[in-house]
Design a protein around this motif. Sequence first.
Motif, PDB file in Angstrom:
ATOM      1  N   GLU A   1       0.813  -1.215   0.000  1.00 22.57           N
ATOM      2  CA  GLU A   1       0.000   0.000   0.000  1.00 22.57           C
ATOM      3  C   GLU A   1       0.851   1.272   0.000  1.00 22.57           C
ATOM      4  O   GLU A   1       0.472   2.296   0.578  1.00 22.57           O
ATOM      5  CB  GLU A   1      -1.005   0.034   1.164  1.00 22.57           C
TER       6      GLU A   1
ATOM      7  N   THR B   1      -3.583  -1.002  -9.495  1.00 24.30           N
ATOM      8  CA  THR B   1      -3.189  -1.978  -8.479  1.00 24.30           C
ATOM      9  C   THR B   1      -2.691  -3.259  -9.154  1.00 24.30           C
ATOM     10  O   THR B   1      -2.636  -3.351 -10.378  1.00 24.30           O
ATOM     11  CB  THR B   1      -4.370  -2.302  -7.548  1.00 24.30           C
TER      12      THR B   1
ATOM     13  N   TYR C   1      -8.141   7.948  -3.744  1.00 26.98           N
ATOM     14  CA  TYR C   1      -7.704   6.694  -3.139  1.00 26.98           C
ATOM     15  C   TYR C   1      -8.056   6.647  -1.659  1.00 26.98           C
ATOM     16  O   TYR C   1      -8.482   5.599  -1.139  1.00 26.98           O
ATOM     17  CB  TYR C   1      -6.200   6.494  -3.322  1.00 26.98           C
TER      18      TYR C   1
ATOM     19  N   ARG D   1     -10.105   3.451  -0.799  1.00 31.91           N
ATOM     20  CA  ARG D   1      -9.120   2.419  -0.516  1.00 31.91           C
ATOM     21  C   ARG D   1      -9.719   1.137   0.029  1.00 31.91           C
ATOM     22  O   ARG D   1      -9.213   0.044  -0.251  1.00 31.91           O
ATOM     23  CB  ARG D   1      -8.043   2.957   0.450  1.00 31.91           C
TER      24      ARG D   1
END
Length: 203
Positions: free
Chosen positions: A53, A149, A195, A199
């Motif tokens: 992350e 991602t 984000y 998230r």
Amino acid sequence: MNKYELLKRDIKYKAHRVKVYEDTLVRPDGKKVYYDFVENRNGSGVLLVDKDEKLLFVKQYRNSINDYDIEIPAGCAEDFDADSRDVKNQTKEAYNTDDFLKADNPFYKCAIREAQEETGLIPGKLHFVNYILAAAGLFSERTAVYIGTDLEEGSLNRDEDEFIEIIKLSPEEAMDYINMGRINDSKTIIAIQAYMLLRDKIE
């Protein structure tokens, strides 16, 4: 609401990447007015998130500020140049929101390409955030913002004039950078804040 009518667009200056025009319009009250209009290519930017992350950014020189800037990887979507659009339909978008997640979409392809070229990483998944206006009062430029991602190793392929340093920050550190004024780029701020909101929903 009544609309402005574009009567004509006269080119005043052509540079390496932009064209500057003078627009002649008629206001809803019938009065003729003149506006500057700068045509620039559209593009994409992508915030990369690794398995730990960490958010990945590129630090590079920008002549407009005569300094280095911390940004998400971004570039021009050459397949969709402003020249290809009718000048009277600059506000009419060519795509629906869902189109930005199609593999053959030029903005989607641009985000994948720029991620690999600037960081050497390829996002396995792209999450579309928004299609933003660079400066609504002046520029034609629009930027598709993504979050990437499931990163995979690719190969660097930077332009000859790109001298880039990779910056990795936690989401909280990235927010601190915004608050301290160390990140000022609009598409980057939008991507970070998106984000932070998404998230928990992004795998």
